[in-house]
Design a protein around this motif. Sequence first.
Motif, PDB file in Angstrom:
ATOM      1  N   PHE A 146      -6.716  -0.852  -6.485  1.00  0.00           N
ATOM      2  CA  PHE A 146      -7.103  -0.099  -7.676  1.00  0.00           C
ATOM      3  C   PHE A 146      -7.512   1.331  -7.345  1.00  0.00           C
ATOM      4  O   PHE A 146      -7.360   2.232  -8.179  1.00  0.00           O
ATOM      5  N   ILE A 147      -8.019   1.569  -6.159  1.00  0.00           N
ATOM      6  CA  ILE A 147      -8.303   2.947  -5.735  1.00  0.00           C
ATOM      7  C   ILE A 147      -7.012   3.759  -5.697  1.00  0.00           C
ATOM      8  O   ILE A 147      -6.967   4.914  -6.156  1.00  0.00           O
ATOM      9  N   LEU A 148      -5.946   3.169  -5.168  1.00  0.00           N
ATOM     10  CA  LEU A 148      -4.668   3.877  -5.147  1.00  0.00           C
ATOM     11  C   LEU A 148      -4.117   4.072  -6.555  1.00  0.00           C
ATOM     12  O   LEU A 148      -3.521   5.122  -6.855  1.00  0.00           O
ATOM     13  N   LEU A 149      -4.308   3.094  -7.432  1.00  0.00           N
ATOM     14  CA  LEU A 149      -3.865   3.248  -8.824  1.00  0.00           C
ATOM     15  C   LEU A 149      -4.574   4.429  -9.477  1.00  0.00           C
ATOM     16  O   LEU A 149      -3.936   5.257 -10.145  1.00  0.00           O
ATOM     17  N   ALA A 150      -5.885   4.522  -9.295  1.00  0.00           N
ATOM     18  CA  ALA A 150      -6.648   5.628  -9.887  1.00  0.00           C
ATOM     19  C   ALA A 150      -6.186   6.964  -9.345  1.00  0.00           C
ATOM     20  O   ALA A 150      -6.040   7.946 -10.091  1.00  0.00           O
ATOM     21  N   GLN A 151      -5.936   7.031  -8.041  1.00  0.00           N
ATOM     22  CA  GLN A 151      -5.509   8.305  -7.459  1.00  0.00           C
ATOM     23  C   GLN A 151      -4.090   8.655  -7.880  1.00  0.00           C
ATOM     24  O   GLN A 151      -3.755   9.829  -8.050  1.00  0.00           O
ATOM     25  N   ALA A 152      -3.237   7.647  -8.070  1.00  0.00           N
ATOM     26  CA  ALA A 152      -1.880   7.928  -8.546  1.00  0.00           C
ATOM     27  C   ALA A 152      -1.912   8.534  -9.938  1.00  0.00           C
ATOM     28  O   ALA A 152      -1.187   9.499 -10.235  1.00  0.00           O
ATOM     29  N   LEU A 153      -2.761   7.992 -10.810  1.00  0.00           N
ATOM     30  CA  LEU A 153      -2.876   8.544 -12.164  1.00  0.00           C
ATOM     31  C   LEU A 153      -3.492   9.936 -12.140  1.00  0.00           C
ATOM     32  O   LEU A 153      -3.124  10.813 -12.931  1.00  0.00           O
ATOM     33  N   GLU A 154      -4.427  10.153 -11.222  1.00  0.00           N
ATOM     34  CA  GLU A 154      -5.068  11.471 -11.128  1.00  0.00           C
ATOM     35  C   GLU A 154      -4.094  12.529 -10.630  1.00  0.00           C
ATOM     36  O   GLU A 154      -4.086  13.661 -11.120  1.00  0.00           O
ATOM     37  N   GLU A 155      -3.253  12.170  -9.649  1.00  0.00           N
ATOM     38  CA  GLU A 155      -2.307  13.142  -9.082  1.00  0.00           C
ATOM     39  C   GLU A 155      -1.120  13.395  -9.999  1.00  0.00           C
ATOM     40  O   GLU A 155      -0.520  14.472  -9.965  1.00  0.00           O
ATOM     41  N   GLY A 156      -0.766  12.382 -10.837  1.00  0.00           N
ATOM     42  CA  GLY A 156       0.351  12.560 -11.760  1.00  0.00           C
ATOM     43  C   GLY A 156       1.698  12.533 -11.068  1.00  0.00           C
ATOM     44  O   GLY A 156       1.861  11.952  -9.986  1.00  0.00           O
ATOM     45  N   PHE A 157       2.688  13.194 -11.660  1.00  0.00           N
ATOM     46  CA  PHE A 157       4.062  13.171 -11.141  1.00  0.00           C
ATOM     47  C   PHE A 157       4.225  14.204 -10.042  1.00  0.00           C
ATOM     48  O   PHE A 157       4.881  15.242 -10.214  1.00  0.00           O
ATOM     49  N   THR A 158       3.612  13.933  -8.914  1.00  0.00           N
ATOM     50  CA  THR A 158       3.700  14.784  -7.732  1.00  0.00           C
ATOM     51  C   THR A 158       4.068  13.887  -6.548  1.00  0.00           C
ATOM     52  O   THR A 158       3.944  12.660  -6.624  1.00  0.00           O
ATOM     53  N   PRO A 159       4.518  14.479  -5.441  1.00  0.00           N
ATOM     54  CA  PRO A 159       4.813  13.639  -4.262  1.00  0.00           C
ATOM     55  C   PRO A 159       3.613  12.802  -3.817  1.00  0.00           C
ATOM     56  O   PRO A 159       3.773  11.632  -3.466  1.00  0.00           O
ATOM     57  N   LYS A 160       2.428  13.393  -3.850  1.00  0.00           N
ATOM     58  CA  LYS A 160       1.233  12.631  -3.466  1.00  0.00           C
ATOM     59  C   LYS A 160       0.967  11.501  -4.455  1.00  0.00           C
ATOM     60  O   LYS A 160       0.642  10.374  -4.061  1.00  0.00           O
ATOM     61  N   GLY A 161       1.125  11.793  -5.742  1.00  0.00           N
ATOM     62  CA  GLY A 161       0.938  10.761  -6.749  1.00  0.00           C
ATOM     63  C   GLY A 161       1.950   9.637  -6.593  1.00  0.00           C
ATOM     64  O   GLY A 161       1.622   8.460  -6.773  1.00  0.00           O
ATOM     65  N   ALA A 162       3.195   9.986  -6.236  1.00  0.00           N
ATOM     66  CA  ALA A 162       4.230   8.970  -6.037  1.00  0.00           C
ATOM     67  C   ALA A 162       3.891   8.074  -4.848  1.00  0.00           C
ATOM     68  O   ALA A 162       4.093   6.854  -4.904  1.00  0.00           O
ATOM     69  N   ARG A 163       3.364   8.670  -3.779  1.00  0.00           N
ATOM     70  CA  ARG A 163       2.984   7.862  -2.613  1.00  0.00           C
ATOM     71  C   ARG A 163       1.839   6.917  -2.961  1.00  0.00           C
ATOM     72  O   ARG A 163       1.850   5.746  -2.572  1.00  0.00           O
ATOM     73  N   ARG A 164       0.853   7.433  -3.687  1.00  0.00           N
ATOM     74  CA  ARG A 164      -0.261   6.575  -4.099  1.00  0.00           C
ATOM     75  C   ARG A 164       0.237   5.451  -5.018  1.00  0.00           C
ATOM     76  O   ARG A 164      -0.193   4.301  -4.917  1.00  0.00           O
ATOM     77  N   GLY A 165       1.136   5.795  -5.932  1.00  0.00           N
ATOM     78  CA  GLY A 165       1.675   4.786  -6.842  1.00  0.00           C
ATOM     79  C   GLY A 165       2.473   3.724  -6.100  1.00  0.00           C
ATOM     80  O   GLY A 165       2.377   2.526  -6.413  1.00  0.00           O
ATOM     81  N   ALA A 166       3.259   4.138  -5.107  1.00  0.00           N
ATOM     82  CA  ALA A 166       4.017   3.171  -4.313  1.00  0.00           C
ATOM     83  C   ALA A 166       3.074   2.253  -3.542  1.00  0.00           C
ATOM     84  O   ALA A 166       3.312   1.043  -3.439  1.00  0.00           O
ATOM     85  N   GLY A 167       1.984   2.821  -3.027  1.00  0.00           N
ATOM     86  CA  GLY A 167       0.999   2.000  -2.333  1.00  0.00           C
ATOM     87  C   GLY A 167       0.366   0.978  -3.258  1.00  0.00           C
ATOM     88  O   GLY A 167       0.202  -0.195  -2.894  1.00  0.00           O
ATOM     89  N   ALA A 168      -0.004   1.416  -4.463  1.00  0.00           N
ATOM     90  CA  ALA A 168      -0.587   0.492  -5.438  1.00  0.00           C
ATOM     91  C   ALA A 168       0.406  -0.606  -5.798  1.00  0.00           C
ATOM     92  O   ALA A 168       0.025  -1.781  -5.962  1.00  0.00           O
ATOM     93  N   LEU A 169       1.687  -0.262  -5.912  1.00  0.00           N
ATOM     94  CA  LEU A 169       2.718  -1.263  -6.230  1.00  0.00           C
ATOM     95  C   LEU A 169       2.803  -2.321  -5.129  1.00  0.00           C
ATOM     96  O   LEU A 169       2.933  -3.524  -5.412  1.00  0.00           O
ATOM     97  N   VAL A 170       2.720  -1.884  -3.869  1.00  0.00           N
ATOM     98  CA  VAL A 170       2.711  -2.850  -2.763  1.00  0.00           C
ATOM     99  C   VAL A 170       1.503  -3.783  -2.881  1.00  0.00           C
ATOM    100  O   VAL A 170       1.609  -4.994  -2.700  1.00  0.00           O
ATOM    101  N   GLY A 171       0.338  -3.193  -3.212  1.00  0.00           N
ATOM    102  CA  GLY A 171      -0.865  -4.002  -3.354  1.00  0.00           C
ATOM    103  C   GLY A 171      -0.747  -5.037  -4.454  1.00  0.00           C
ATOM    104  O   GLY A 171      -1.101  -6.213  -4.259  1.00  0.00           O
ATOM    105  N   PHE A 172      -0.246  -4.637  -5.612  1.00  0.00           N
ATOM    106  CA  PHE A 172      -0.104  -5.582  -6.719  1.00  0.00           C
ATOM    107  C   PHE A 172       0.955  -6.642  -6.403  1.00  0.00           C
ATOM    108  O   PHE A 172       0.809  -7.813  -6.792  1.00  0.00           O
ATOM    109  N   THR A 173       2.017  -6.252  -5.712  1.00  0.00           N
ATOM    110  CA  THR A 173       3.035  -7.234  -5.308  1.00  0.00           C
ATOM    111  C   THR A 173       2.417  -8.286  -4.398  1.00  0.00           C
ATOM    112  O   THR A 173       2.663  -9.489  -4.549  1.00  0.00           O
ATOM    113  N   PHE A 174       1.601  -7.840  -3.458  1.00  0.00           N
ATOM    114  CA  PHE A 174       0.925  -8.776  -2.558  1.00  0.00           C
ATOM    115  C   PHE A 174      -0.005  -9.693  -3.330  1.00  0.00           C
ATOM    116  O   PHE A 174      -0.036 -10.904  -3.103  1.00  0.00           O
ATOM    117  N   LEU A 175      -0.787  -9.133  -4.254  1.00  0.00           N
ATOM    118  CA  LEU A 175      -1.744  -9.934  -5.019  1.00  0.00           C
ATOM    119  C   LEU A 175      -1.042 -11.003  -5.848  1.00  0.00           C
ATOM    120  O   LEU A 175      -1.516 -12.144  -5.942  1.00  0.00           O
TER     121      LEU A 175
END
Length: 376
Positions: free
Chosen positions: A168-197
């Motif tokens: 959820f920390i990565l989800l929050a940072q992805a939303l904060e960064e928006g459509f940027t390369p950093k936001g995309a990396r955070r969003g991809a990380g959050a997706l991996v986390g939710f897939t694992f969960l």
Amino acid sequence: MRLWLTVSFAVMFTGPFLFHSRVALLNVVDVLFFVPSLTLLTRALVSGDRQLLLDLWLVPLYAFLGWTLLTMGWAEDVNSSRTVRAVVQIVILVGMLRWLHLYYRHTLKLALANGAMTAMVVLAVIMVSYYTIQPLDSPLFSQPASLIFNLPQPGPLIGTMALVAPTFILLAQALEEGFTPKGARRGAGALVGFTFLVAVQPHTGLMLLVMALAWVLLRHGQRLLAALAGAVALYMALDFEVLRQAQLYFSHPLFGNGFSQESGDSLLEGIPDGLRVLPHPNNVLLAVVHSTGLIGLLLFLAAWAVPAWNLPDNDQKHREGAVFLVSVLPGLLTMLSAGAYTLVPFHPSWMCLWLPLALMLASLSTRESRPALKQG
């Protein structure tokens, strides 16, 4: 500072998936984070930053921890050294994160994100390693598998509890960064986390996905839809089979049975002829009632409710502080179905309970809240 914090959070988030021995993990985290944090925190307190540990928002937490220690006086099987160690670590964590939020807020946010991203790399390796051996419809860790690098398999409960905060920390940072390369990396990380969960515990994972949807809706101003999604998540988090047997854990409703040595499988209850072993409800509220009674439950709830009630109302401040608040409700809901531990030294359950609480309390530590210095 950033390197130390990044390594510390990376070890905290990935520890259950890297260390075969919990004792080894605990010792590494002590040396890496808690001992240096105690030194820095002591220095800050001596220098006059006493509000780090003396703010009013901390009173319910201290009251719960103190009451828990007191209940060991009538518990049947006490491990006082382990419980006191856990209490000291929690106080250090809270004080340290408040100090970091006060003086190194940006560094703290980056370290949390970098530590969480490290965890997601480890999770990706685990999932690829596991599903090259097991069928894709097999829940993660449900069958023994020889993982790459001989990585441990902590099991569904621990695996779930360990991943709530970083995901959820990565989800929050992805939303904060928006459509940027950093936001995309955070969003991809959050997706991996939710897939694992979802892979490790499908029902709880889906509940956390609904909580993520609720957070996204809230961030976009859809309060009604967010509340509806939150209600659905709460319904999914409740184990009604356990609730139907809740009376088992109310044998001493006011003061509880006393805080005994915690086990993830059972709880102890004193009876005239000796001890009775109850199955652990995996529900943090029932476990708290069983050990510390309704008094402990009220203090436990107040430890979260009091700081939450005093969070700033300004939407911009909420957006800037999302990373410090995002895991509070998901963590508590997860502990309604995976709450095997309440008060033990550093453990994956901290990623659902004590880390989210410490981050929320840290968000209330701001320079504007410091008392003004007297002019001489």
